[in-house]
Write an enzyme that holds these catalytic residues in place. Sequence first.
Site, short mmCIF file in Angstrom:
data_model
loop_
_atom_site.label_atom_id
_atom_site.label_comp_id
_atom_site.label_asym_id
_atom_site.label_seq_id
_atom_site.Cartn_x
_atom_site.Cartn_y
_atom_site.Cartn_z
N SER A 104 107.81 55.69 -14.21
CA SER A 104 106.47 54.73 -14.30
C SER A 104 106.56 54.20 -15.58
O SER A 104 107.08 54.54 -16.69
CB SER A 104 105.23 56.01 -14.34
OG SER A 104 104.03 55.01 -14.64
N TYR A 155 99.52 62.50 -17.77
CA TYR A 155 100.36 62.04 -16.78
C TYR A 155 101.48 61.18 -17.38
O TYR A 155 102.87 61.33 -16.77
CB TYR A 155 99.52 61.09 -15.80
CG TYR A 155 100.43 60.38 -14.73
CD1 TYR A 155 100.84 60.97 -13.38
CD2 TYR A 155 100.58 59.04 -15.03
CE1 TYR A 155 101.79 59.97 -12.79
CE2 TYR A 155 101.32 58.18 -14.21
CZ TYR A 155 101.95 58.63 -13.19
OH TYR A 155 102.76 57.90 -12.29
#
Length: 233
Positions: free
Chosen positions: A138, A150
């Site tokens: 990501s 996250y």
Amino acid sequence: MNDTPVALITGGGSGIGAAVARQLLAAGHRVAVTGRGAARLRAFAGELGDPEGLLTLAGNAAEYADVRAAVEATLKTFGRLDTVVANAGSATHDTVAEGDPAGWAEMVLTNVLGPALLIRASVDALKESRGRIVLVGSVAGFVNTPGNLYGATKWAVTGLAENTRRQVTEFGIGVTLVAPGRVETPFWDGNGSLPPGLLLTADQLADSVVWAIRQPAGVDVNTLVVRPLGQPN
């Protein structure tokens, strides 16, 4: 042994994983996809007309027994393994200062342990095929966000990709980290709504994953950061 290439994709029943599977099947690959929900996997296969080249395997990407069983089933069914795509992931959409720790363990195990387990379970088969490992990371693994656990898991995936590359390149195995920005997928369901601004589609991100997979033998594309236009961070 059939020389048609074979890919195994975790979290392949929806979102980015499903888009990659569809594109690879269309390109003539054989594909195995895993996911926790057997019903979702059956529905995905049904949408595609239950193609002969698709194998669906229910299992948990963070459980080594399940991951190893998926690799073994893929090899038994198709006779080879050329690519693994560590795509399964989750997010709690909260922060370390204000979030609910109840959901953190599952997220960390899926996002960090899961890719490592897939690498471990598949590396011997990939040595034989001189194949490729694709880790879906990501932009959050490159850009810090206040309190974002996250993002910390995706920083770990960024490091895992390069650490893995340094070990397996001598075996003839390629490693690619694909780090998307905002993508319109079920990932955002837990957030209640899509984020503002332009988003990539799952198919647009899959284009980059499949491009990396289909590089010529001997070419190792290591890091792809793919954002929608208009995403500044």
